[in-house]
Design an enzyme around this catalytic site. Structure first.
Site, PDB file in Angstrom:
ATOM      1  N   GLY A 193     -69.512  99.232  79.830  1.00 20.88           N
ATOM      2  CA  GLY A 193     -69.403 100.516  79.148  1.00 20.88           C
ATOM      3  C   GLY A 193     -70.714 101.118  78.710  1.00 20.88           C
ATOM      4  N   SER A 194     -70.655 101.799  77.575  1.00 18.14           N
ATOM      5  CA  SER A 194     -71.751 102.662  77.134  1.00 18.14           C
ATOM      6  C   SER A 194     -73.112 101.986  77.124  1.00 18.14           C
ATOM      7  CB  SER A 194     -71.476 103.174  75.732  1.00 18.14           C
ATOM      8  OG  SER A 194     -72.608 103.870  75.261  1.00 18.14           O
ATOM      9  N   SER A 195     -74.089 102.762  77.597  1.00 16.75           N
ATOM     10  CA  SER A 195     -75.484 102.321  77.600  1.00 16.75           C
ATOM     11  C   SER A 195     -76.026 102.169  76.181  1.00 16.75           C
ATOM     12  CB  SER A 195     -76.306 103.357  78.358  1.00 16.75           C
ATOM     13  OG  SER A 195     -76.164 104.630  77.745  1.00 16.75           O
TER      14      SER A 195
END
Lengths: 383, 124
Positions: free
Chosen positions: B59-61
């Site tokens: 998921g999110s960086s």
């Protein structure tokens, strides 16, 4: 991973603390993705801007390194927590506003363009085919690799920052001509953007670095962005290829799989308010929305997120008139994902067509989520 | 043990093992280290001071900042062990100086939840 003499010296701290830190990050990420060397990149897009997501530790870190760090290549920025122009209309905590301004100033001190957008691919001209870039925003990295003909790792906030400061990034498989080892067979008839978001979320769960998708005849901008957003949220996969040639390993995305993900993310029967945009809407989608809202008004609050550059163009072209007349709030510089403007103290649930938005609204903002495609939102939520 | 070091260091603690990947931004509270994703098998448990063993990050960086924040708030795991490395976990651990190693599937499967474990990347 092999480093040049200069890179090795920087890692040892011979070029100062900031470069030592940047190379430490590049070496760890390079080892993680089995890169054999670093390659030059010409554009970095950074995440880690919203005070809600990076917190005090992030704010202090950026404030410290921005005293001497400067970006080496064109560098653009993800959304922050609120719209700079309308922040006073929202009852936001003063501490949040101050910390957010500090983060903004730190990035500007480093020479970063304050674009505050998660769709850099829609507001900047894309460089030549095959250009190496470093995009941290997951939907943007997937879009760049799959549609934009660019090459990027699915960067993290720190690996993209390290790339911005050094102009380099690990040369992984995704940066080469990576061939997918899995095909997802799309079995859903008449898909809308929600279907594609769910397909993306499914793909992120089952695929590794890259994935081939068969059975998709056409993919409009809205569906494509929804696919990229969903895929970026659930996995590590950084690229998709639409192709009818199937790889040896295949998996079907059918009604059953779709329902499973829908049930995981859809937690409410209706929403107190509506949000459109995660990823932020581009000019094409704003234009579409303006046409769809002709002679209609929302029965409840509807927040529309788009980049500042898109809002300015849309104002000139008159698209915003219809959207605002229909009762929408148009917000720039921020997005559905993790904005403090949606707080569980005031909101129980949100209606959205964004799978990415749904995941973070549910887990980070802690509100219920009601998923609907845009056509249904307009049909059911306007009069 | 046959491992690949991503971030060097030594640590000891109790093993907390998950078979689910972790989205650090969405699923972990950066102040307390509690897992808040009800679909995750570590729901309502804290990863603070543990040897955290999980397949990989997803998921999110921005999850890299979550790892860094956990460390700043003294709520980070003492070390992480994954089956596959991802950039978010690798870069977050690199900045926060949390030892991170990659092990094979067989070794991953052999870890037992709740056992004491000591890791020293320079000697293994």
């Amino acid at each position: 991973m092999e480093l040049t003499k200069d890179e090795g010296a920087a890692l040892k701290g011979e070029k100062g603390e900031t470069f030592e830190l940047a190379y430490r990050i590049l070496v760890a990420t390079g080892e993680a993705i089995n890169a054999d060397r670093l390659v030059p990149i010409s554009w970095a897009h950074l995440s880690g801007v919203n005070y809600n997501t990076i917190g005090d530790a992030g704010e202090e870190f950026l404030s410290k390194i921005s005293n001497d760090a400067k970006v080496a290549v064109k560098t653009t920025l993800n959304p922050m927590g609120f719209d700079i122009d309308s922040v006073s209309n929202y009852n936001l905590d003063q501490n949040f506003i101050e910390k957010q301004q500090s983060i903004r100033e730190s990035y500007e001190r480093m020479g970063v363009t304050p674009s505050f957008s998660c769709i850099p691919y829609e507001i900047y001209a894309l460089p030549d085919k095959g250009t190496q870039v470093s995009f941290a925003e997951s939907n943007a990295a997937i879009y760049a690799n799959s549609i934009g003909h660019l090459k990027t790792n699915k960067e993290s906030a720190f690996s993209a920052l390290a790339s911005a400061l050094t102009g380099k990034s690990p040369y992984s498989d995704l940066r080469k001509d990576d061939v997918p080892n899995l095909t997802i067979r799309m079995k859903i008839q008449q898909p809308n953007e929600l279907t594609f978001g769910l397909l993306g979320f499914f793909a992120g769960k089952v695929a590794d670095n890259s994935v081939s998708i068969s059975g998709v005849k056409e993919l409009d901008k809205r569906s494509c962005k929804s696919l990229c957003g969903g895929m970026g949220t659930s996995g590590t996969c950084g690229k998709f290829v639409l192709s009818e040639e199937e790889t040896s390993e295949k998996v079907d995305f059918d009604e059953k799989e779709m329902q499973k993900i829908h049930d995981e993310l859809n937690t409410a029967d209706n929403g107190d308010l509506i949000t459109l945009g995660s990823p932020q809407l581009g000019l094409e989608e704003i234009s579409d929305l303006s046409s769809m809202l002709k002679n209609k008004s929302f029965k409840k609050r509807c927040m529309v997120f788009c980049p500042r550059a898109v809002q300015n163009q849309a104002r000139k072209l008159g698209y915003t008139n219809e959207i605002e007349r229909a009762g929408c709030e148009i917000l720039s510089d921020c997005c559905t994902c993790l904005t403090p403007l949606i707080d569980k103290k005031n909101v129980d649930s949100v209606t959205t067509n964004s799978i990415k938005g749904a995941y973070y609204l549910k887990n980070s903002n802690g509100v219920g989520v009601n998923l609907k495609p845009l056509s249904k939102i307009i049909q059911e939520e306007t009069k | 043990m046959n491992l690949k070091t991503i971030v060097k260091g030594k640590a000891k603690g109790i093993i907390m093992k998950s078979n689910n990947p972790i989205n650090f931004l969405g699923a972990v509270d950066k102040k307390t280290g509690l897992i808040r994703d009800e679909n995750h098998d570590l729901y309502q448990q804290s990863i603070k001071d543990k040897i955290l063993i999980f397949p990989h990050g997803i998921g999110s960086s921005v999850g890299a900042y979550t790892i860094y924040s956990l460390k700043s708030n003294n709520s980070a795991p003492h070390a992480m062990i994954c089956q596959k490395a991802d950039l978010t976990t690798a870069s977050g651990c690199a900045l926060a100086n949390i030892p991170l190693v990659i092990v094979s599937k067989e070794e991953f499967d052999s870890f037992e939840n709740g056992k004491n474990f000591e890791i020293d990347t320079d000697s293994s």
